[in-house]
Design a protein around this motif. Structure first.
Motif, PDB file in Angstrom:
ATOM      1  N   LEU A 144       0.826  -1.201   0.000  1.00  0.00           N
ATOM      2  CA  LEU A 144       0.000   0.000   0.000  1.00  0.00           C
ATOM      3  C   LEU A 144       0.869   1.263   0.000  1.00  0.00           C
ATOM      4  O   LEU A 144       2.058   1.176   0.326  1.00  0.00           O
ATOM      5  N   PRO A 145       0.282   2.404  -0.376  1.00  0.00           N
ATOM      6  CA  PRO A 145      -1.079   2.548  -0.897  1.00  0.00           C
ATOM      7  C   PRO A 145      -1.144   2.143  -2.375  1.00  0.00           C
ATOM      8  O   PRO A 145      -0.174   2.311  -3.111  1.00  0.00           O
ATOM      9  N   SER A 147      -3.987   1.978  -5.876  1.00  0.00           N
ATOM     10  CA  SER A 147      -5.282   2.305  -6.468  1.00  0.00           C
ATOM     11  C   SER A 147      -5.700   1.158  -7.373  1.00  0.00           C
ATOM     12  O   SER A 147      -4.851   0.431  -7.897  1.00  0.00           O
ATOM     13  N   THR A 167      -7.850   4.852  -2.987  1.00  0.00           N
ATOM     14  CA  THR A 167      -6.662   4.149  -2.528  1.00  0.00           C
ATOM     15  C   THR A 167      -7.029   3.029  -1.558  1.00  0.00           C
ATOM     16  O   THR A 167      -8.038   3.088  -0.872  1.00  0.00           O
ATOM     17  N   ALA A 169      -5.177  -1.229  -0.753  1.00  0.00           N
ATOM     18  CA  ALA A 169      -3.989  -2.079  -0.676  1.00  0.00           C
ATOM     19  C   ALA A 169      -4.168  -3.297  -1.571  1.00  0.00           C
ATOM     20  O   ALA A 169      -5.295  -3.678  -1.926  1.00  0.00           O
ATOM     21  N   LYS A 193      -9.565   0.708   1.608  1.00  0.00           N
ATOM     22  CA  LYS A 193      -9.040   0.875   2.969  1.00  0.00           C
ATOM     23  C   LYS A 193      -9.901   0.175   4.016  1.00  0.00           C
ATOM     24  O   LYS A 193      -9.390  -0.443   4.955  1.00  0.00           O
TER      25      LYS A 193
END
Length: 308
Positions: A144-145, A147, A167, A169, A193
């Motif tokens: 992460l992060p 998209s 965003t 992971a 997230k």
């Protein structure tokens, strides 16, 4: 006696008179020559000055012509260089298009069985492979992060960099290959997230044996401005296969699961991002445009003699 004295006096007087006259005549001649020389000097000086002026003008003209010729050929380097750069970009575009086509072919070709020879794997990045086995969800890793990648858009745009603004992971899970007897790392895909923790997506935590298709990926080198991986916090920012494999007890073999592996409530597969930017047409137009413009200016300046 008196006669002798008188003769001597007369002779002396005559000698003095003759000497004075001779000296006077000599001085007159010298003066005459001097006057004639003075009268001739301006003409001699003027002639000499005129001759020197002509020489300087001729030398100056030659110097100006030499500098003009030098400038002329130096400025011709500009359109020549821009033409060369434009031609180089044409070749670069051909190379990039071939590379994109090769990647498209690899990521859409029929999958092959996963080889376990590291030397063979090094030449198979982006190659589709198939494996069969089970996931170990207790040892998930998170990159992460990240998209989400739209597989269709990714294939259509041939790897242009884009972002949806969202965003989350990528979930990396150990996968035990029952047919090969080894454990590898599988990028199951993207989660937002609020779905990073396993308990928030229990429906997608497949426990049965599955057969899946994925894309081979190799290890990454940390790029500038990318934070280092934090093993203790299970926070990964780039693929370090050796470190990831050692943490979960797997082989340093990594594949991205394809989109078909997506399960309801689980990670979204197909997160292979092919980051190949192809902007060479813009560079080609720029360099060839500069070449055309500077070529015309050079022609107008030195051939047509147009003043700008």
């Amino acid at each position: 006696m008196n006669t002798l004295r008188s003769t001597v006096v007369r002779s002396t007087t005559a000698l003095r008179t003759l000497t004075q006259k001779t000296r006077s005549i000599h001085l007159n001649k010298v003066e005459h020559v001097a006057r004639q020389t003075e009268q001739k000097r301006p003409h001699v000086f003027l002639g000499t000055f005129t001759s020197l002026s002509r020489r300087f003008c001729t030398a100056g003209t030659a110097t100006v012509k030499g500098e003009d010729t030098l400038l002329k050929w130096m400025l011709l380097l500009i359109p020549t260089a821009t033409f060369g750069l434009g031609t180089w970009q044409v070749k670069r575009r051909q190379w990039k298009m071939k590379l994109i086509e090769d990647l498209r072919r690899l990521t859409t070709s029929e999958p092959i069985p996963l080889p376990i020879d590291p030397l063979e794997l090094n030449g198979l990045e982006y190659r589709r492979v198939k494996v069969r086995g089970q996931f170990d969800h207790t040892k998930e890793l998170y990159i992460l992060p990240r998209s989400p990648v739209d597989p269709e858009k990714e294939a259509r745009e041939a790897g242009r960099l884009s972002s949806s603004g969202e965003t989350g992971a990528n979930v990396i899970t150990p996968f035990h290959c029952t047919d090969l007897g080894i454990t590898i790392l599988v990028n199951r895909g993207y989660v937002p997230k609020n779905k990073i923790r396993p308990e928030t997506r229990m429906k997608g935590q497949t426990e049965s044996e599955v057969e899946m298709v994925g894309v081979v990926r190799l290890t990454e080198v940390r790029k500038p401005f990318v934070p280092p991986n934090n093993v203790e916090r299970n926070s990964w920012h780039y693929r370090d296969l050796e470190a990831m494999a050692s943490v979960v007890g797997a082989q340093p073999i990594f594949i991205d699961a394809d989109f078909e592996s997506t399960t309801p409530g689980g990670p979204i597969g197909g997160q292979t991002r092919v980051t190949l930017r192809n902007e060479h047409m813009q560079y080609i137009a720029t360099w060839y445009g500069l070449c055309a413009a500077t070529s015309y200016m050079w022609y107008a300046k030195f051939i047509k003699r147009i003043k700008f």
